[in-house]
Scaffold this active site. Structure first.
Site, PDB file in Angstrom:
ATOM      1  N   CYS A   1      44.341  29.262  35.900  1.00 18.33           N
ATOM      2  CA  CYS A   1      43.380  30.382  35.740  1.00 18.33           C
ATOM      3  C   CYS A   1      41.636  29.959  35.374  1.00 18.33           C
ATOM      4  O   CYS A   1      40.732  30.326  36.662  1.00 18.33           O
ATOM      5  CB  CYS A   1      43.690  30.977  34.416  1.00 18.33           C
ATOM      6  SG  CYS A   1      43.904  29.870  33.058  1.00 18.33           S
TER       7      CYS A   1
ATOM      8  N   HIS B   1      43.898  31.059  28.541  1.00 16.09           N
ATOM      9  CA  HIS B   1      43.514  32.133  29.787  1.00 16.09           C
ATOM     10  C   HIS B   1      42.723  31.945  30.011  1.00 16.09           C
ATOM     11  O   HIS B   1      41.698  32.387  29.146  1.00 16.09           O
ATOM     12  CB  HIS B   1      44.664  33.342  30.536  1.00 16.09           C
ATOM     13  CG  HIS B   1      44.506  34.116  31.551  1.00 16.09           C
ATOM     14  ND1 HIS B   1      45.059  33.035  32.493  1.00 16.09           N
ATOM     15  CD2 HIS B   1      44.273  35.649  32.183  1.00 16.09           C
ATOM     16  CE1 HIS B   1      45.220  33.757  33.692  1.00 16.09           C
ATOM     17  NE2 HIS B   1      44.575  35.318  33.138  1.00 16.09           N
TER      18      HIS B   1
ATOM     19  N   ASP C   1      41.047  39.553  36.941  1.00 18.52           N
ATOM     20  CA  ASP C   1      41.377  38.655  37.058  1.00 18.52           C
ATOM     21  C   ASP C   1      41.840  37.873  37.871  1.00 18.52           C
ATOM     22  O   ASP C   1      43.003  38.806  38.582  1.00 18.52           O
ATOM     23  CB  ASP C   1      43.164  38.716  35.785  1.00 18.52           C
ATOM     24  CG  ASP C   1      43.322  37.316  35.553  1.00 18.52           C
ATOM     25  OD1 ASP C   1      43.148  37.000  35.856  1.00 18.52           O
ATOM     26  OD2 ASP C   1      44.729  37.637  34.788  1.00 18.52           O
TER      27      ASP C   1
END
Lengths: 321, 653
Positions: B410, B454, B470
């Site tokens: 991430c 994250h 995202d």
């Protein structure tokens, strides 16, 4: 910790002096004595006080740092310590002192005391019995009983009252001490101390004595019937004149004369010395297996032999004023 | 029976010594995590040697060994911590002294002091970790300590080692009710008596910086980070984004969080969701919140970027209630300064990335949304790979990532995406926090672990405000829909075993209750204790009164137990009394002076219909009572049964 123990001991002795009704039963009681809630007392031990301080520190620390886990465990430990006080009480509650068996002791020698302790259906562990400065620990299984043996110092002949007895325990964690005083109404007889050496007893002429013994059915040669005696040993004629059956005693050693130990023959000596001499003669008679009879101012003990006879004579001597 | 004199003059027996050693081993084990490894191994060695020595040759360890060891211990603590005061050095010293005390523990008095001190050392372990497991460990450590104190008493019934622990366990279990009441009622301090120094601890967790690769350790950390219980329905997995830090500044390698003191940005929202978060100690000031929180809880404030910042670092588990928007328009207007910050990029880094962004800008003109879509499409289509162990990146990290390695997690994706957006002239920023979590249906709460950490991006689009993007979801959609564990499928190790993972997630409910009920029970919750009974504010006086009343009640129960004695009941008399009660109902009452034979004959005359039955009972009773010393079992049982089944019938003539 020692300081704390000292302080408690001082406080205890103060309480005993000032508050006798609170700390012990003042009057002697008859056996058996059972411990119950009215006579069991509890105080924290020195270690218990120290532990309380420690718990307080932990409590304040846990509150200050808002540490709930520590607070929870401090509460747990505190509650467990408090509960141990109840266990200390239960460890004594229901305990019974049933009998005290005193042995025979000669003045100056230790007297053996057997305390019979009985439990009332509960386990009692790590209980201390304190008699005259001596301490012993014992445990009793539920419904069981046990003997605790002490030897007590003696100084002079005569009736010796039992000292005050203390039962105490700091079971289970040593944080609390519960105790109770016992004052059993029982005395033990301490025998006189025999003199170290002296003359043998003066004896009446032999022939006279022999004649008396062989005169026939003299009472000295007879004894009470005991179950198990053979029927043919029963002296029926003599028994007819008495209330009970009499038996011819064949166990008497032949050839030995009975010693007649008479208080009045020793008028040259002073009171205690007479007793000491008689005690020595009795001892010698017992050791040599001779029959002996004891004649005291207010008591006469017929000729006899054996441990029971010896005990009886020594008791009579001990009881003299 | 043992003939022993007072405590203090005798030596302790082998069983008591074993229990003391066991207690110390537990203390040592509980302190192992915070003690340096060499110190705890040395202490364990001393403990073991002393145990072995006393078994072989009973007696104290020689004094010439004790004093140097004491000196060594003090020096070791000073060497490690540069002080002997404070939490860590103090605890290390206490544990060390406790073990050294064992060297001279021979008499019951020594042992008592040791065990009291061991209780203290056990509690000290809770200063470092209040989790349920450690607390349970400490409670278990109390067992051998109490058993050791018990074993110091003379004249005990001999038992085996495990049975020694049983009474201690019983004692603790019996004390539990009082403990719980006392715990709830002991008045908490509103402010500490003395200042508690802040104790920053090295913990893995989110931090105020982020550079690609930082999370690698965090993503394998299975410790719970927070637990969320929702007042109504829980949001869909794809909406479970918990924002912690918003990062603007980029230096080519690292993203930095800069606290922004300005008032929080405006937010327009149609709906909101209410929930409660129970946060594990993080030693950070930031409080993660679901998406965009609408207001700050007590003792925290909202920053300009709508992060929640607590007034002081979260050193212990913390509970807070919040309300958040899931569909919103955040900061519809962006002023010049923020525009500049949102586009800031270090000048001479990542030339290829900038070129790519410039090319997109040319291609799509003023259509920001299309550029965003293009970037996401690129991540999705161009063979990017999600892995927790990516190849290292060079100076131009984003160039290397986008054009060479194409693997990462991430942080890499969020970072690259944000740089691309900025280079294309779209204001963008990095957001770190948690995403996903495990829904514990048993406890109705969402468990978010550290491994759910994250990073994602927010881009500012005209008319829509800050919009969450995202890029990781574009590469590996399972990361968002199923959670971190699903995303790292290729690196499955034993502890990622599905079955085990489920078990751990279910077990977590206990920790949740623990944190909610025990650790989170603070002065505030205590004041609201009596709300169900109509008392709004339970003050210290009321609490003290309640505590006293509770203690008195428990004392009464305890005393009743202590004074209660089992009456030695005679089974035969009990059965006879049953019979008497039944006969009394038909007016055949036993007189005080009446013997059993007379009484039962009278009853037989009074109840002629049952004459035979009563006579049988009488014969049975007389035989049981007078024919034996102790009534035999079988006839006794028969008599009891007959007495129980006897139904007196008075004839109505």
């Amino acid at each position: 910790m020692d300081l704390g123990v000292d302080a408690i001991r001082r406080m205890q002795s103060w309480a005993e002096r000032r508050l006798p009704a609170l700390t012990r039963y003042r009057r002697p009681e008859s056996l058996p004595i059972e411990l119950h809630r009215r006579r069991i007392y509890i105080v924290p031990t020195g270690f218990g006080l120290g532990f309380t301080v420690l718990l307080t520190v932990m409590l304040v620390g846990a509150l200050n740092y808002a540490n709930n886990a520590a607070l929870l465990l401090t509460c747990l430990l505190g509650a467990a310590s408090t509960a141990s006080m109840l266990i200390a009480f239960r460890n004594l509650d229901g305990l019974r002192l049933t009998t005290i068996q005193a042995g025979h002791a000669i003045a100056g020698q230790p007297l053996t005391l057997q305390f019979h302790m009985q439990s009332a259906g509960r386990m009692h562990q790590a209980v201390y019995l304190e008699v005259d400065g001596q301490t012993q620990a014992f445990a009793i299984a539920p419904g069981d009983s046990t003997r605790v043996v002490f030897s007590l110092a003696t100084t002079q002949r005569g009736w010796q009252p039992l000292p005050r007895i203390k039962l105490w325990t700091s079971w289970p964690l040593g944080l609390f001490r519960s105790w109770s005083w016992l004052y059993p109404q029982q005395s033990s007889l301490v025998w006189p101390r025999p003199e170290a050496h002296g003359p043998p007893p003066s004896q009446p002429p032999d022939d006279l004595h022999r004649r008396r013994l062989h005169h026939g059915e003299d009472l000295a040669a007879l004894r009470d019937y005991r179950p198990g005696d053979p029927l043919r040993h029963i002296a029926w004629k003599v028994s007819a004149r008495h209330h009970s059956l009499l038996v011819k005693d064949f166990e008497q050693p032949e050839g030995h004369e009975a010693w007649r130990l008479d208080w009045r023959q020793l008028s040259a000596l002073d009171h205690e010395a007479r007793i000491a001499r008689l005690a020595r003669w009795l001892g010698e008679a017992e050791a040599k297996g001779r029959r002996s009879s004891l004649w005291l101012p207010e008591e006469e003990i017929a000729s006899g032999i054996g441990q029971a006879h010896y005990t009886c004579c020594m008791n009579a001597l001990a009881r003299l004023p | 029976m043992l003939s022993r004199s007072r405590l203090g003059e005798t030596t302790i027996d082998i069983r008591a010594f074993d229990l003391i050693c066991l207690t110390m081993a537990v203390v040592l084990a509980l302190h192992m995590p915070q003690l340096p490894i060499w110190l705890s191994s040395a202490l364990a060695l001393i403990l073991g040697l002393r145990w072995w020595q006393r078994r072989r040759w009973p007696g104290r360890a020689p004094a010439y060994l004790k004093l140097p060891l004491l000196g060594l211990l003090t020096m070791a603590v000073i060497f490690q911590y540069h002080s002997i005061f404070g939490r860590e050095p103090g605890t290390a010293l206490a544990v060390g002294l406790l073990v050294l005390k064992l060297l001279e523990t021979e008499t019951p008095r020594d042992a008592q002091v040791s065990m009291a001190f061991a209780c203290f050392a056990l509690m000290a372990a809770l200063l470092f970790n209040q989790s349920m497991l450690v607390t349970a460990g400490v409670a278990l450590g109390l067992l051998p300590a109490l058993a050791a104190l018990r074993a110091l008493q003379p004249a005990r019934m001999a038992t085996t080692m495990p049975r020694e622990l049983l009474p201690a366990f019983g004692l603790l279990a019996a004390s539990l009710p009082l403990t719980l009441f006392a715990f709830v009622l002991v008045p908490r301090l509103n402010s500490p008596l003395w200042a508690t120094p802040p104790t920053p601890q090295a913990r893995t967790g989110l931090s105020e910086q982020m550079s690609p690769g930082d999370f690698a350790e965090l993503l394998t950390d299975d410790r719970p980070a927070l637990r969320v219980s929702f007042d109504d329905a829980q949001p869909a997995p794809a909406q479970r984004y918990f924002r912690a830090y918003v990062m603007w500044r980029y230096d080519g390698r690292r993203w930095d969080y800069m606290g922004d003191p300005r008032p929080p940005a405006t937010v327009e929202s149609a709906d909101s969701i209410a929930y409660r978060i129970s946060l594990e100690a993080s030693n950070q000031r930031v409080l993660p919140a679901l998406d965009v929180p609408l207001a700050a809880p007590a003792q925290a404030r909202l920053s300009a970027d709508r992060e929640l910042i607590a007034d002081k670092p979260v050193n212990e588990a913390l509970n807070y209630s919040l309300r958040s928007a899931l569909h919103y328009r955040l900061q519809a207007e962006l002023d010049d300064r923020e525009q500049r910050r949102g586009l800031q990029l270090p000048a001479d880094f990542n030339p290829r990335t900038r070129a790519l962004a410039a090319q997109w800008r040319q291609q799509f003109g003023k259509n920001d949304a299309a550029i965003v879509q293009q970037a996401l499409t690129m991540f999705h289509n161009d063979n990017f790979r999600y892995t927790l162990s990516p190849a290292p990146l060079g100076r131009d990290a984003m160039d290397d990532f986008l054009f060479t390695t194409r693997e990462g997690f991430c942080e890499h994706y969020a970072s690259a995406f944000t740089v691309l957006m900025r280079a294309a002239g779209i204001p963008a920023r990095i957001v770190t926090g948690y995403q996903g979590g495990y829904w514990n249906s048993l406890g109705n709460y969402l468990l978010v672990r550290q491994s759910d950490a994250h990073a994602w991006s927010e881009v500012w689009l005209a008319g829509r405000g800050w919009v969450r993007m995202d890029p990781t979801a574009a590469v590996r959609p399972e990361r968002v829909s199923l959670g971190a564990a699903a995303a790292t499928g290729d690196q499955a190790s034993w502890y990622r075993n599905q079955w085990l993972q489920n078990l751990r997630n279910r077990w977590d409910i206990v920790n949740h209750w623990w944190n909610e009920g025990i650790i989170g029970f603070d002065a505030l919750r205590q004041r609201g204790l009596l709300v169900p009974f109509g008392i709004r504010d339970t003050d210290t006086t009321t609490l003290s009164l309640l505590l006293t009343v509770t203690c008195v009640l428990f004392a009464a129960v305890g005393l009743a137990w202590a004074l209660w004695r089992r009456r030695r009941q005679d089974a035969l008399s009990t059965a006879m009394r049953t019979l008497e009660r039944k006969l009394a109902r038909v007016k055949v009452i036993r007189r005080l002076s009446e013997g059993p034979q007379h009484y039962l004959s009278r009853a037989a005359r009074a109840l002629p219909h049952q004459r035979r039955e009563l006579e049988r009972l009488m014969d049975a009773y007389l035989s049981l009572r007078y024919a034996h010393d102790e009534p035999p079992t079988e006839p006794l049982k028969a008599f009891q049964k007959a007495a129980r089944n006897f139904r007196p019938r008075r004839t109505s003539t």
